[in-house]
Design a protein around this motif. Structure first.
Motif, mmCIF file in Angstrom:
data_model
loop_
_atom_site.group_PDB
_atom_site.id
_atom_site.type_symbol
_atom_site.label_atom_id
_atom_site.label_comp_id
_atom_site.label_asym_id
_atom_site.label_seq_id
_atom_site.Cartn_x
_atom_site.Cartn_y
_atom_site.Cartn_z
ATOM 1 N N GLN A 1 -6.098 34.045 4.470
ATOM 2 C CA GLN A 1 -5.301 34.205 5.688
ATOM 3 C C GLN A 1 -3.931 34.824 5.407
ATOM 4 O O GLN A 1 -3.205 35.177 6.333
ATOM 5 N N SER A 2 -3.611 34.977 4.145
ATOM 6 C CA SER A 2 -2.314 35.561 3.774
ATOM 7 C C SER A 2 -2.203 36.980 4.333
ATOM 8 O O SER A 2 -3.181 37.745 4.299
ATOM 9 N N PRO A 3 -1.010 37.355 4.793
ATOM 10 C CA PRO A 3 -0.835 38.727 5.281
ATOM 11 C C PRO A 3 -0.782 39.754 4.136
ATOM 12 O O PRO A 3 -0.898 40.945 4.376
ATOM 13 N N SER A 4 -0.635 39.289 2.917
ATOM 14 C CA SER A 4 -0.559 40.198 1.778
ATOM 15 C C SER A 4 -1.905 40.881 1.536
ATOM 16 O O SER A 4 -2.966 40.277 1.684
ATOM 17 N N ASP A 5 -1.828 42.128 1.121
ATOM 18 C CA ASP A 5 -3.040 42.862 0.756
ATOM 19 C C ASP A 5 -3.423 42.621 -0.704
ATOM 20 O O ASP A 5 -4.488 43.033 -1.140
ATOM 21 N N TYR A 6 -2.535 41.958 -1.458
ATOM 22 C CA TYR A 6 -2.738 41.729 -2.885
ATOM 23 C C TYR A 6 -2.729 40.228 -3.162
ATOM 24 O O TYR A 6 -1.737 39.552 -2.909
ATOM 25 N N LEU A 7 -3.840 39.731 -3.679
ATOM 26 C CA LEU A 7 -3.963 38.299 -3.942
ATOM 27 C C LEU A 7 -4.476 38.084 -5.371
ATOM 28 O O LEU A 7 -5.220 38.910 -5.898
ATOM 29 N N GLU B 1 -15.064 41.508 4.418
ATOM 30 C CA GLU B 1 -14.476 41.731 5.741
ATOM 31 C C GLU B 1 -12.972 42.006 5.650
ATOM 32 O O GLU B 1 -12.444 42.860 6.350
ATOM 33 N N LYS B 2 -12.281 41.303 4.774
ATOM 34 C CA LYS B 2 -10.817 41.379 4.696
ATOM 35 C C LYS B 2 -10.330 42.607 3.926
ATOM 36 O O LYS B 2 -9.240 43.106 4.167
ATOM 37 N N ASN B 3 -11.101 43.027 2.935
ATOM 38 C CA ASN B 3 -10.781 44.209 2.136
ATOM 39 C C ASN B 3 -9.400 44.134 1.462
ATOM 40 O O ASN B 3 -8.604 45.059 1.526
ATOM 41 N N LYS B 4 -9.135 43.018 0.797
ATOM 42 C CA LYS B 4 -7.881 42.831 0.068
ATOM 43 C C LYS B 4 -8.086 43.209 -1.404
ATOM 44 O O LYS B 4 -9.210 43.257 -1.889
#
Length: 180
Positions: A34-40, A69-72
């Motif tokens: 759920q983090s708004p970051s694209d990098y985890l 689905e999120k594509n992070k």
């Protein structure tokens, strides 16, 4: 291991008493996604992660499934002593681009003093796992030095040991007041 500086409660190899349940791990991944970051980054730590490798595989697979689905951009890191790492584990690590983090506390005597296993030479087991991982993955695991009272007078020996393992950096972790 029964590292003197570790904050993890020493348990038997088969003990699961202090392991996170799969449900808690899954909820942690759900929250992370759920983090708004694209990098985890997902880092597996605590005791010896290879002892719970089935759980590691489940969480990596679950995270990758959610990420369709999120594509992070997700980085996986596995902290391990490299003792008894298997080809099966290395296959999974390679297939999932998992980074290995490990500990090298210096020359054999210092490493064994800081990271004892009853009746085993932990340095030799580490060296074997490091070489196997390096050969299989084509890159060296990233070792980390935990500075202890025993290492303060051994800086040159420690640097030399890192050079012998062809490490191009030496990362330091300060000693936690929560160890044993």
């Amino acid at each position: 291991h029964k590292c003197h500086y570790c904050q993890v409660t020493p348990q038997g190899v088969r003990s699961k008493e202090h392991d996170m349940t799969y449900d808690i791990l899954k909820k942690s991944v759900d929250m992370m996604m759920q983090s708004p970051s694209d990098y985890l980054t997902v880092e597996f730590q605590g005791g010896e992660t290879l002892l719970a490798f089935d759980t590691v595989k489940e969480i990596v697979n679950y995270t990758n499934e959610l990420n369709e689905e999120k594509n992070k951009d997700i980085t996986f890191v596995l902290a391990t002593s490299l003792v008894d790492i298997t080809v099966e584990q290395l296959n999974f690590i390679k297939e999932n681009n998992i980074h290995l983090s490990t500990s090298l506390d210096g020359p054999e005597d210092l490493h064994n003093m800081n990271r004892p296993i009853k009746s085993q030479n932990t340095y030799l087991k580490f060296k074997e796992g490091f070489q196997k991982s390096n050969d299989f993955l084509g890159l060296s695991p990233s070792p980390l030095l935990t500075v202890s009272r025993n290492s303060l007078n051994r800086i040159e020996d420690i640097v030399q040991e890192y050079l012998e393992f062809n490490c191009n950096s030496l990362s330091l972790r300060s000693l936690s007041p929560y160890g044993f």
